[in-house]
Design a protein around this motif. Structure first.
Motif, PDB file in Angstrom:
ATOM      1  N   THR A 122      36.136 -12.784  66.636  1.00  0.00           N
ATOM      2  CA  THR A 122      34.726 -12.864  67.000  1.00  0.00           C
ATOM      3  C   THR A 122      34.159 -11.448  67.011  1.00  0.00           C
ATOM      4  N   LEU A 123      33.008 -11.263  66.389  1.00  0.00           N
ATOM      5  CA  LEU A 123      32.383  -9.944  66.344  1.00  0.00           C
ATOM      6  C   LEU A 123      31.933  -9.552  67.740  1.00  0.00           C
ATOM      7  N   ARG A 124      32.424  -8.412  68.209  1.00  0.00           N
ATOM      8  CA  ARG A 124      32.099  -7.933  69.548  1.00  0.00           C
ATOM      9  C   ARG A 124      30.592  -7.755  69.700  1.00  0.00           C
ATOM     10  N   GLY A 125      30.071  -8.257  70.808  1.00  0.00           N
ATOM     11  CA  GLY A 125      28.651  -8.119  71.102  1.00  0.00           C
ATOM     12  C   GLY A 125      27.787  -9.186  70.453  1.00  0.00           C
ATOM     13  N   SER A 126      28.380 -10.108  69.701  1.00  0.00           N
ATOM     14  CA  SER A 126      27.574 -11.112  69.001  1.00  0.00           C
ATOM     15  C   SER A 126      27.397 -12.404  69.802  1.00  0.00           C
ATOM     16  N   ILE A 127      28.025 -12.505  70.954  1.00  0.00           N
ATOM     17  CA  ILE A 127      27.944 -13.732  71.733  1.00  0.00           C
ATOM     18  C   ILE A 127      26.590 -13.831  72.438  1.00  0.00           C
ATOM     19  N   VAL A 128      25.902 -14.945  72.197  1.00  0.00           N
ATOM     20  CA  VAL A 128      24.602 -15.209  72.805  1.00  0.00           C
ATOM     21  C   VAL A 128      24.709 -16.524  73.566  1.00  0.00           C
ATOM     22  N   PHE A 137      27.899 -17.297  68.312  1.00  0.00           N
ATOM     23  CA  PHE A 137      28.521 -16.011  68.011  1.00  0.00           C
ATOM     24  C   PHE A 137      28.888 -15.946  66.536  1.00  0.00           C
ATOM     25  N   ILE A 138      29.177 -14.743  66.065  1.00  0.00           N
ATOM     26  CA  ILE A 138      29.613 -14.543  64.684  1.00  0.00           C
ATOM     27  C   ILE A 138      31.131 -14.518  64.700  1.00  0.00           C
ATOM     28  N   GLN A 140      34.954 -15.108  62.314  1.00  0.00           N
ATOM     29  CA  GLN A 140      35.647 -15.152  61.032  1.00  0.00           C
ATOM     30  C   GLN A 140      36.998 -15.810  61.262  1.00  0.00           C
ATOM     31  N   ALA A 157      27.945 -17.644  61.301  1.00  0.00           N
ATOM     32  CA  ALA A 157      27.067 -16.953  62.244  1.00  0.00           C
ATOM     33  C   ALA A 157      26.369 -17.971  63.108  1.00  0.00           C
TER      34      ALA A 157
END
Length: 157
Positions: A122-128, A137-138, A140, A157
């Motif tokens: 999970t891309l850090r800081g992408s969790i909403v 979240f984004i 892969q 995404a």
């Protein structure tokens, strides 16, 4: 390694659990290693997440388990019984026994099965946070096939 040749042809999980060595000292042992492992496997499959959960599961199912197994146990194992046992269990032997039992359940064995390795990031800081309690979240996910030597990657995404 399994205790006997008969365990190799026996598909029962108990046969495989009996092959795991018991590292506990003999004095004061009330429950066999395979019984504790069987209760733990059944408990975990039923949603147990702690030693206390395993104790509660063992209490709830004590009568049915002992009757089905033809055992005479006065009382079910406590959380400390599980804790003490799991501190000393041979984890490699446990993993080998469960792997061997799982493969034995496949009619043709695992000879033709492909090993797949899955990894997710999970891309850090992408969790909403979402209003319904979830989150966007984004991410892969990569799936690697050992036989093909190929990795498939999927991003969302």
């Amino acid at each position: 390694m399994l205790e006997s040749a008969s365990a190799v042809t026996d598909l029962a999980l108990i046969s495989y659990l009996r092959s795991i060595p018991d590292a506990r000292m003999r004095r004061g042992v009330r429950f066999t290693a395979w019984y504790l492992l069987l209760v733990a496997v059944l408990g975990i499959l039923s949603g147990c997440q702690s030693m206390r959960d395993l104790e509660r599961f063992a209490i709830r199912h004590h009568t049915v388990l002992t009757e089905a197994l033809g055992m005479e146990l006065r009382r079910p194992p406590s959380d400390s019984s599980f804790c003490y046992f799991f501190q000393q269990v041979d984890v490699a032997a446990l993993c080998t026994a469960i792997r061997d039992w799982t493969i034995a359940q496949i009619p043709e064995g695992a000879a033709d099965l492909d090993q797949l390795v899955c990894d997710g990031k999970t891309l850090r800081g992408s969790i909403v946070p979402l209003s319904g309690g979830g989150a966007a979240f984004i991410a892969q996910v990569t799936l690697y096939s050992a036989a093909l030597g190929v990795a498939n990657c999927y991003a969302e995404a």
